[in-house]
Each structure stands twice: as structure tokens, then as C-alpha cells.
Design an enzyme around this catalytic site. Sequence first.
Site, PDB file in Angstrom:
ATOM      1  CG  ASN A  72      -1.701   1.255   1.404  1.00 31.05           C
ATOM      2  OD1 ASN A  72      -1.819   2.035   0.463  1.00 31.05           O
ATOM      3  ND2 ASN A  72      -2.247   1.470   2.590  1.00 31.05           N
ATOM      4  CE  LYS A  89      -0.034   3.496   4.587  1.00 31.39           C
ATOM      5  NZ  LYS A  89      -0.002   3.659   6.027  1.00 31.39           N
ATOM      6  CG  HIS A 146      -5.819   2.046   4.822  1.00 30.01           C
ATOM      7  ND1 HIS A 146      -5.397   3.075   5.613  1.00 30.01           N
ATOM      8  CD2 HIS A 146      -4.817   1.146   4.794  1.00 30.01           C
ATOM      9  CE1 HIS A 146      -4.172   2.810   6.041  1.00 30.01           C
ATOM     10  NE2 HIS A 146      -3.793   1.642   5.561  1.00 30.01           N
ATOM     11  CD  GLU A 199      -2.973   5.800   6.337  1.00 29.02           C
ATOM     12  OE1 GLU A 199      -2.902   5.861   5.103  1.00 29.02           O
ATOM     13  OE2 GLU A 199      -2.082   5.263   7.042  1.00 29.02           O
ATOM     14  CD  GLU A 216      -3.499  -2.378   7.154  1.00 29.47           C
ATOM     15  OE1 GLU A 216      -2.346  -2.615   6.784  1.00 29.47           O
ATOM     16  OE2 GLU A 216      -4.122  -1.366   6.825  1.00 29.47           O
ATOM     17  N   GLY A 235       2.176   2.587  10.603  1.00 25.84           N
ATOM     18  CA  GLY A 235       3.116   3.691  10.461  1.00 25.84           C
ATOM     19  C   GLY A 235       3.781   4.117  11.750  1.00 25.84           C
ATOM     20  CB  SER A 294       4.848  -1.342  12.137  1.00 20.70           C
ATOM     21  OG  SER A 294       4.452   0.010  12.318  1.00 20.70           O
TER      22      SER A 294
HETATM   23  P1  PGA Z   1       2.721   0.597   7.540  1.00 19.14           P
HETATM   24  O1  PGA Z   1       1.278   0.774   6.848  1.00 19.14           O
HETATM   25  O2  PGA Z   1       3.287  -0.709   7.012  1.00 19.14           O
HETATM   26  O3  PGA Z   1       3.512   1.780   7.080  1.00 19.14           O
HETATM   27  O4  PGA Z   1       2.503   0.537   9.000  1.00 19.14           O
HETATM   28  C1  PGA Z   1       0.436  -0.333   6.659  1.00 19.14           C
HETATM   29  C2  PGA Z   1      -0.850   0.121   6.024  1.00 19.14           C
HETATM   30  O5  PGA Z   1      -1.298   1.232   6.319  1.00 19.14           O
HETATM   31  O6  PGA Z   1      -1.441  -0.612   5.221  1.00 19.14           O
END
Ligand code: PGA
Length: 253
Positions: free
Chosen positions: A9, A11, A96, A98, A168, A174, A212
Site C-alpha cells: 500500500n 498511500k 483502510h 486512514e 490492521e 506507520g 509496521s
Molecule cells: P505501515 O502501513 O506498514 O507503514 O505501517 C500499513 C498500512 O497502512 O497498510
Amino acid sequence: MSRLLFAANWKMHHGPAAARQVVHEVLARHRPVAGREQIFFPPSVSLAAVLEEIKGRRDVAAGVQNVYWEAKGAFTGEISAPIAAEAGATWALVGHSERRHKFGETDAETGRKVRAVLAAGLKAMLCVGELIEERRAGRTEEVVLRQLDAGLAGLDAATTAQVVIAYEPVWAIGTGTHATPHDAAAVHRTIRQWLTARAPAGARHTIVYGGSVTPDNAAALLAEEELDGVLVGGASLDAESWIRILSTPQPNR
Ligand code: PGA
């Protein structure tokens, strides 16, 4: 051998030139591995570049990070599932964290999006996960099952089984703090039980973990039988790091 899904992903990173370069390098250096699939979720404007690079690689697919549920109309700035499909996407991420927490997307809206994605012939990856306060309050299961219930609303049993679920935990995205393999597996088990009760007998559900994931923790996470793959943000942006994750030794499980 278990099937493993590796989803990247990106983003709001990588325009067409960078997207092309990363995918080119990854595919040049990482040959197909039986039982492993890769999915790139670039920004929509970089989808065409990614599709050109993955042509001929049956183990690699590309999708969009979000869609709107209407097929067309006066919805400035949105992309519909049929338009994404026409552009060559074969997957769409839905819900997601976000989208949920930065853009206020509701559980009910994720359900409309999942239905739109499937109606357009795309595969859906529905993301679910709890906030840290919810985990601390012992509400992880309640939150995740509520998100599943709304996200998969209106689907028949056979269709439900086709949706890939990404667990998630929001506090792990993140942040550099991933769920322990044990904690991730426990939530996956809860999700699997919920899905199994609603799907045709013998259906195989795919549940991936995200939050992460890095080259250093991927092996320990994938050693858990409950994890059918990973959804990776930050550590998927760079070819070297992503290749290391893709090269995680086949878990002995
Ligand atoms: P990250 O993001 O690996 O940077 O923690 C995962 C995601 O948001 O799908």
C-alpha cells in the site's frame, strides 16, 4: 504449501516515474515464487505505469486504494470501481484506517464500497482494525467484528468468502510498533471464526496482517499459520526493502 499474499500500500507516495522504477527493479530482481502473489496499490495516477511494468507476470497484480460506491456521476475527485476496472485495476482496498479515521469514512460506507468493488468484477481487500483506546478497553473483538459485519453486509455466503480481510490495528500503522505475532494471530482467529460461520462449508478465507511490517519482523509474523500474508505501507516503498519482505523464507508451519 500455503498461499501467501504480499500487498504493497503505497498511500500518497510514488508518482508514475517512481512507481515504474520501483516495480521494474522489484520484478527484475524477484522472480515468481510458487504460492506467492504480490499486489501493488499505487496512487491511481500511477496505476498505468505499474500495469505496464507487471505485464506478463501472473504472480503480480495492481489495484486502487479506494473507490466511491456510485458507478459514475457528479462526484468530483472520486474514482468509481468500474472506472478503476476499465483502467486495469484488478483489486481495490476498502476501509483502510486512514480512510476511516482521516477522512471520516463510516462502517456503512465501507459496505457500499465493497459491494461496488465486487459488482465491478474487482477483488476486494477490506481493512479492519481497532484504535489503541479500543484495544486497551478490551474492545478489539467487538470493533473488528462490527467493521466486518458492516463491510460485508448484503453479500451472500459465497461472495463473502472471496473478500480478503486485512487486519490492521490502527496503533500499529506507520508507528514502528507492530502487533506481536501471537496477538495478530489471535485476532485473525476471531475473524476467521466469524467468517467461517457465514460462508459455505470448506471455504478458505484469506486474512492478511498489516501495521509496521518490515523485513525484520515479516518472518516471525508469517510463521503464524493464521497469517495468509501481509499488507505493507512504509517498508514497501523501497525496492530493496520490499524484495526482502517478498523473500521471507517459506514459513515452516
Ligand atoms: P505501515 O502501513 O506498514 O507503514 O505501517 C500499513 C498500512 O497502512 O497498510
